[in-house]
Design an enzyme around this catalytic site. Structure first.
Site, PDB file in Angstrom:
ATOM      1  N   CYS A   1       0.957  -1.179  -0.036  1.00 13.63           N
ATOM      2  CA  CYS A   1      -0.054  -0.014   0.096  1.00 13.63           C
ATOM      3  C   CYS A   1       0.663   1.383   0.048  1.00 13.63           C
ATOM      4  O   CYS A   1       0.459   2.374  -0.634  1.00 13.63           O
ATOM      5  CB  CYS A   1      -0.928   0.078   1.212  1.00 13.63           C
ATOM      6  SG  CYS A   1      -2.092  -1.531   1.604  1.00 13.63           S
TER       7      CYS A   1
ATOM      8  N   HIS B   1      -9.062   2.333  -3.185  1.00 14.42           N
ATOM      9  CA  HIS B   1      -7.638   2.105  -2.741  1.00 14.42           C
ATOM     10  C   HIS B   1      -6.882   1.380  -3.725  1.00 14.42           C
ATOM     11  O   HIS B   1      -6.857   0.061  -3.849  1.00 14.42           O
ATOM     12  CB  HIS B   1      -7.670   1.582  -1.439  1.00 14.42           C
ATOM     13  CG  HIS B   1      -6.351   0.921  -0.839  1.00 14.42           C
ATOM     14  ND1 HIS B   1      -5.159   1.709  -1.549  1.00 14.42           N
ATOM     15  CD2 HIS B   1      -5.873   0.233   0.099  1.00 14.42           C
ATOM     16  CE1 HIS B   1      -4.014   1.241  -0.618  1.00 14.42           C
ATOM     17  NE2 HIS B   1      -4.346   0.323   0.141  1.00 14.42           N
TER      18      HIS B   1
ATOM     19  N   CYS C   1      -0.852   2.588   6.227  1.00 12.61           N
ATOM     20  CA  CYS C   1      -0.236   1.201   6.804  1.00 12.61           C
ATOM     21  C   CYS C   1      -0.100   0.569   5.489  1.00 12.61           C
ATOM     22  O   CYS C   1      -0.427   0.619   4.459  1.00 12.61           O
ATOM     23  CB  CYS C   1      -1.141   0.577   7.708  1.00 12.61           C
ATOM     24  SG  CYS C   1      -2.878   0.132   7.179  1.00 12.61           S
TER      25      CYS C   1
END
Length: 385
Positions: free
Chosen positions: A82, A341, A371
């Site tokens: 991520c 995302h 995170c």
């Protein structure tokens, strides 16, 4: 110095507009536009650094460089899940600060729809299972189920209720829809033409994941992802979407920006990455914020705007509580729960949004943090004068 910051619209994976568009195409589109908006010729760039996730093979950055006509420019693919495109921008800034490079394009591209998975087959048996390559040793306490080790563990640790998360997700959708309607993303979005299965060409220019019909009643009615766990409160509604998109920034040295009279949008002040116990992956956002603020010699009160990725709504809620952040300054235009995302592109998307948001308010300091899979976190401080 940031001299361009762009992204594609964000599509919903598997059924959205970009379902047949590979990451290479997204990356090439965004790199080409980064060069165009930078004010520099393509051959003035020293490198292209792009994050990728869930792939495993090839070099996305080099592909985009060559496809963009930058045959003399190298390409580096990075993977920090991520936080990958935050790492890509940090790597570019570090190389420029070290006076090794003068101009670098950095960001990430994600086609969740077309990402391959590994197929494992036991010797001597007739079963196989598709899975993603591992990032950490899986145990009963630290599984590959992100709803457990990110969303749920964070909610438990910081006493975040289902109602808290649903309310945050609802606000995220409302803010994203309001931003779209107000044309807030016009400066950062680069439309692209997408050929549909029926042969028609769609001019894709608007994020398609936010829901205009979202409500507390709808969100509260969604089933938990793990109903077998007592009290489990993570749902598809208070989690991020699965998405496809690309984003990138063009970074240059101060000297080059001034000698070429480039339009400086902002500058990168500091960046940081952390590792945390994989059982508590969501903690990575909080720890990376602490680390990057320390490196920039800043406090929470010095920051004007925040982008804290909503991989799960529990993560930004926990960060606000733990670090005493005013949540009205966080994700002002939506985030993972609403915009979506696109894993490898999210960090650069957040930086692009922050850059233009700070410019609209007349300047200030922004922090992007998230995170990342496997028990990681990343954060970056930018400043707009």
């Amino acid at each position: 110095m940031i001299v361009s910051a762009v992204r594609t619209p964000i599509a919903t994976a598997y059924k959205g507009t970009l379902r047949d568009t590979p990451a290479e195409t997204l990356a090439t589109h965004i790199v080409s536009e980064s060069v165009r908006r930078s004010g520099l010729r393509a051959d003035r760039f020293d490198d292209v650094i792009l994050a990728e996730s869930l792939y495993g093979g090839g070099d996305l950055a080099r592909y985009a460089a060559v496809a963009s006509g930058m045959t003399t420019v190298s390409g580096q693919a990075v993977n920090r899940h991520c936080a990958g495109s935050l790492a890509a921008v940090g790597n570019a800034a570090a190389s420029i600060r070290a006076d090794m490079d003068a101009a670098v394009i950095a960001g990430g591209a994600q086609s969740t729809t077309l990402s391959p998975t590994l197929s494992w087959k036991a010797i001597g048996s007739d079963w196989s299972v598709e899975r993603l390559p591992p990032t950490f040793p899986h145990t009963a306490e630290a599984t590959d189920d992100v709803s457990l080790i990110v969303g749920w563990s964070t909610a438990l640790r910081y006493d975040v209720s289902r109602e808290d998360m649903d309310a945050w997700a609802l606000r995220s959708h409302a803010r994203a829809v309001a931003a779209i309607d107000a044309g807030v993303f016009a400066d950062e979005i680069v439309p692209l033409k997408v050929t549909q299965p029926d042969g028609s060409v769609h001019d894709f220019a608007v994020d398609e994941h936010p829901r205009r019909d979202s409500s507390m009643d709808r969100l509260s009615g969604l089933k938990p992802l793990h109903p077998e766990i007592p009290g489990f409160s993570i749902t598809a509604g208070n989690s991020s979407g699965l998405n496809d998109a690309a984003a990138a920034l063009a970074l240059v040295s101060d000297g080059l920006a001034r000698s070429e009279s480039l339009n400086i949008l902002g500058r990168v002040r500091a960046w940081a990455a952390v590792g945390v116990d994989p059982r508590y992956c969501g903690q990575g956002a909080i720890d990376s914020i602490r680390k990057v603020l320390s490196r920039a010699n800043l406090s929470v009160s010095d920051v004007h705007l925040w982008e804290i990725n909503e991989a799960f709504a529990s993560v930004p809620i926990a960060a606000c509580r733990e670090l005493d952040i005013d949540d009205s300054t966080v994700n002002a235009f939506g985030s993972g729960c609403s915009l979506g995302h696109p894993i490898a592109a999210s960090g650069a998307r957040m930086l692009a949004t922050l850059t233009f948001a700070l410019r609209r308010r007349g300047g200030g300091i922004g922090v992007a943090a998230m995170c990342a899979g496997g028990g990681q976190g990343g954060a970056m401080v930018i400043e707009v004068s």
